[in-house]
Motif scaffolding. Structure first.
Motif, short mmCIF file in Angstrom:
data_model
loop_
_atom_site.label_atom_id
_atom_site.label_comp_id
_atom_site.label_asym_id
_atom_site.label_seq_id
_atom_site.Cartn_x
_atom_site.Cartn_y
_atom_site.Cartn_z
N GLY A 1 -5.56 -1.86 -4.41
CA GLY A 1 -6.52 -1.02 -3.96
C GLY A 1 -7.13 -0.12 -4.92
O GLY A 1 -8.28 0.02 -4.79
N VAL A 2 -6.51 0.35 -5.47
CA VAL A 2 -6.99 1.56 -6.69
C VAL A 2 -8.03 0.72 -7.63
O VAL A 2 -8.90 1.02 -7.89
N LEU A 3 -7.63 -0.49 -8.08
CA LEU A 3 -8.28 -1.21 -8.93
C LEU A 3 -9.81 -1.76 -8.23
O LEU A 3 -10.74 -1.43 -8.77
N CYS A 4 -9.60 -1.95 -6.92
CA CYS A 4 -10.79 -2.35 -6.29
C CYS A 4 -11.66 -0.92 -5.99
O CYS A 4 -12.88 -1.41 -6.25
N PHE A 5 -10.92 0.18 -5.70
CA PHE A 5 -11.91 1.28 -5.55
C PHE A 5 -12.64 1.73 -6.94
O PHE A 5 -13.66 2.15 -6.68
#
Length: 161
Positions: free
Chosen positions: A114-118
């Motif tokens: 999720g962090v990478l997506c953000f």
């Protein structure tokens, strides 16, 4: 996000095999790179919040922490700061930071995903000038470069593609 999800889906399950402290280090390095690619942020409460949070993140990585611990004051002010985050990409970066801090058992592979997506979304939003959708993202040098950078960081840690 269409391109990112298409390109990064195969890495999703593999992120869990990265040790927790290395997952945090990966998240922080991708956030740092993303911020550098975004260019200077407007001075103000949002940029100060992000800078302060990133300083805390770097300290966590230096101490081999498995998650980011942000002060209660910073957590409490997040919504007020986010209300002022009208500069493209800043809300996504703040979400990435908060995701790293909202990991009671350490930063899981799923949260890291999720962090990478953000981070990707922050750049996509910041440089969105050729429309929306898969084709627009494929034409965006920033989107393609963000995916390449993230993949390279993961491969460096895992040792395989």
């Amino acid at each position: 996000m269409y391109l990112w999800k298409q390109e990064m889906q195969s890495y999703r399950d593999r992120l869990q095999s990265i040790p927790p402290s290395e997952r945090l280090a990966l998240a922080v390095s991708v956030m740092e790179w993303t911020l550098a690619e975004m260019g200077p942020l407007r001075p103000g409460v949002v940029s100060e919040y992000i800078a302060s949070s990133m300083q805390t993140a770097h300290e966590a990585v230096e101490s081999d922490a498995e998650k980011l611990t942000i002060s209660d004051e910073m957590l409490d002010s997040r919504n007020d700061v986010d209300d002022q985050a009208d500069e493209a990409g800043t809300t996504h970066i703040m979400s990435a930071i908060l995701a790293c801090a909202d990991a009671p058992g350490g930063l899981s592979g799923e949260v890291l995903y999720g962090v990478l997506c953000f981070c990707y979304e922050a750049l996509r939003e910041r440089f969105e000038d050729s429309g929306v959708g898969l084709e627009a993202e494929q034409r965006s040098d920033e989107c393609v470069e963000a995916i390449s950078f993230q993949k390279a960081k993961i491969v460096d840690i895992l040792g395989v593609e």
